[in-house]
Structures are given as C-alpha cells and as structure tokens.
Motif scaffolding. Structure first.
Motif, PDB file in Angstrom:
ATOM      1  N   UNK B  32       8.092  -4.456   0.572  1.00  0.00           N
ATOM      2  CA  UNK B  32       6.778  -5.185   0.466  1.00  0.00           C
ATOM      3  C   UNK B  32       6.917  -6.509   0.919  1.00  0.00           C
ATOM      4  N   UNK B  33       6.041  -7.542   0.487  1.00  0.00           N
ATOM      5  CA  UNK B  33       6.153  -8.762   1.204  1.00  0.00           C
ATOM      6  C   UNK B  33       7.270  -9.621   0.948  1.00  0.00           C
ATOM      7  N   UNK B  38      11.007  -0.486  -0.868  1.00  0.00           N
ATOM      8  CA  UNK B  38      10.248   0.698  -1.511  1.00  0.00           C
ATOM      9  C   UNK B  38      10.637   1.868  -1.774  1.00  0.00           C
ATOM     10  N   UNK B  39      10.516   2.480  -0.295  1.00  0.00           N
ATOM     11  CA  UNK B  39      10.850   3.891  -0.427  1.00  0.00           C
ATOM     12  C   UNK B  39      10.912   4.177   1.478  1.00  0.00           C
ATOM     13  N   UNK B  40      11.342   5.379   1.400  1.00  0.00           N
ATOM     14  CA  UNK B  40      11.589   5.794   2.878  1.00  0.00           C
ATOM     15  C   UNK B  40      10.759   7.353   2.839  1.00  0.00           C
ATOM     16  N   UNK B  80      -0.956  -1.871   5.142  1.00  0.00           N
ATOM     17  CA  UNK B  80       0.002  -2.375   6.013  1.00  0.00           C
ATOM     18  C   UNK B  80      -0.015  -3.831   6.522  1.00  0.00           C
ATOM     19  N   UNK B  81       0.968  -4.468   6.293  1.00  0.00           N
ATOM     20  CA  UNK B  81       0.903  -6.026   6.850  1.00  0.00           C
ATOM     21  C   UNK B  81       1.500  -5.928   8.314  1.00  0.00           C
ATOM     22  N   UNK B  82       2.745  -5.426   8.486  1.00  0.00           N
ATOM     23  CA  UNK B  82       3.159  -5.189   9.812  1.00  0.00           C
ATOM     24  C   UNK B  82       4.020  -3.973  10.052  1.00  0.00           C
ATOM     25  N   UNK B  97       1.610  -4.345   1.376  1.00  0.00           N
ATOM     26  CA  UNK B  97       0.920  -4.544   0.156  1.00  0.00           C
ATOM     27  C   UNK B  97       0.975  -3.277  -0.449  1.00  0.00           C
ATOM     28  N   UNK B  98       1.972  -3.398  -1.523  1.00  0.00           N
ATOM     29  CA  UNK B  98       2.077  -2.226  -2.506  1.00  0.00           C
ATOM     30  C   UNK B  98       0.985  -2.364  -3.853  1.00  0.00           C
TER      31      UNK B  98
END
Lengths: 140, 140
Positions: B32-33, B38-40, B80-82, B97-98
C-alpha cells in the motif's frame, strides 16, 4: 538486534506448516527496515531452515540449483530481523538488514523498472558498479 | 491519483519484456501507499494487461484458473498507483490503494503469521469478520 535462532522442535512444527510448491520451493520477499521491498527469491526446506537457524539469509538458486547464501560472492549479505508467513503459508516476508545493495545490477532494490505510459523507466541508478560487486562475474 | 492507462503500442513492447514462467504467470507483490506489503498473487498476460489498462488490479487465480478481479466478491478492491518490474523482469511490485483489507481472513495484510522461537504468532487480528466479507464463501 541479533536473530534468535528457532530451536529444533519448534522448527519442525513450523516447517510442516509451510506450503512448499511442487518443486519444494516457497517464494520469499525481502524488505529492509524502512519497508523498502528489495527483492523476491525462492527458498527450499534446507535454505529456510538455515536462514531461521543462523539469521543469515540463504535462498535456493533455481538457475544454479543450489543453496545461495546471499552475498557469498558479492559481500552484500542479508541479516534477518523478522520473518512472517502469509495466510496460505505459501509465501514468506522477510525483514532484513541489507549490507549495501540487494540487486546484482548494483542497485539497492531489484524493483527499479517502472511501468509508465511511455514505457519502462529506470527509477534508480546503480549505487555500486556491478564489476566492483563481482570482480568478473557470477552474481549473488 | 487516477492510474494513467498504458497505451497499446507501449503495452505490447512492455509485455514482451515480461518473463512469464512456464505456466504463463508472473508473481506480483502488492504493497500500500505506506509500503506495507499486503499480499502476493499471480498474473497472466491477460490480467496484467487489464490491470495496466484499467488501473483496477486483476490477478489470475491459480486455484480457480480464471481472472480474479481483486474485490469482485468482497468489495475489497485494489487500485493501482504504480507498478515496477524487477531486474530479471520475472516479478512485479504493485503499489495500490487498498479498499479495506487485502486478506481473505479479514486482515489488512496476508503476512500476519510471525515465525518466532516459540512458534507461529499472529501479528494482527482481523479488522473485518470473513463472514461479513463474503456472505457465505468464495474468497476474493
């Protein structure tokens, strides 16, 4: 802070929980103390046991088909701070103290190729010249 | 900030660089930001294309063998941010952004099982009850 070795009986219980894939491997994400994601690599049962015992991060190299003690040829070692498994127990997140750089290109993180509307853009330049890292070749 | 779609010609060049494995998949780490991992999960060419076009994160579910638009049943979407590729182009790092929680157990992050000398210890408790997330079943 030095890693506290996981003792044998606990290690066995713990390794039985880990979901290694068909090749006997689990993926491991390494991040540093500042939560910068450095790299992803793979571990087998032996390399995970060694890592959790010694606190010195040891992966399994799928290309070389052998244990890969991170930094053994480059000096860029990883020392374990903490390790956690995800909900499915098929991925590890390692927090490590990274000596120097994690990437064989000489960059701190392997994730430097940003995907943008105009193509791939390098986010960082090498901190260390790869030639300096490896003398001649064989990345680690 | 809204994701800027990667246009078609750039997308083709970019996808040709990605090293999908023998199953046509690449692993994707989502953070996250705040750089919390968070996860794979995994993506195939189609889910990666969709993600980079729409900015709404879409994985490939290996168990269900189909596209998995994160949050489609739970509402816990990822935007998606990047996105960046690692040095070998065989792993992606997504900054997202979750919405709510990433884990099907109701926790923000999937990496909650800490490996300690006394065994596995849960680092967090669920923020949301899984029953609330899914009504009855089918995690997403």
């Amino acid at each position: 802070m030095a890693w506290k070795a996981i003792p044998q009986p606990t290690m066995d219980t713990l390794l039985d929980k880990v979901q290694f894939n068909e090749q006997g491997l689990i993926c491991a994400i390494a991040q540093d103390e500042n939560a910068t994601v450095l790299m992803l690599a793979w571990m087998n049962r032996e390399s995970l046991t060694e890592t959790l015992t010694t606190g010195r991060v040891c992966y399994y190299s799928r290309s070389r088909k052998k244990l890969w003690r991170k930094g053994e040829s480059s000096g860029q070692e990883q020392h374990l701070i903490s390790a956690s498994l995800d909900c499915d127990a098929d991925c590890l997140l390692l927090t490590v103290r990274q000596k120097g750089v994690a990437c064989h290109t000489g960059r701190r993180s392997c994730f430097y190729q940003s995907l943008t509307p105009s193509g791939i853009q390098n986010l960082t330049e090498p901190d260390i010249r790869p030639e300096t890292l490896y003398g001649e070749k064989t990345p680690s």
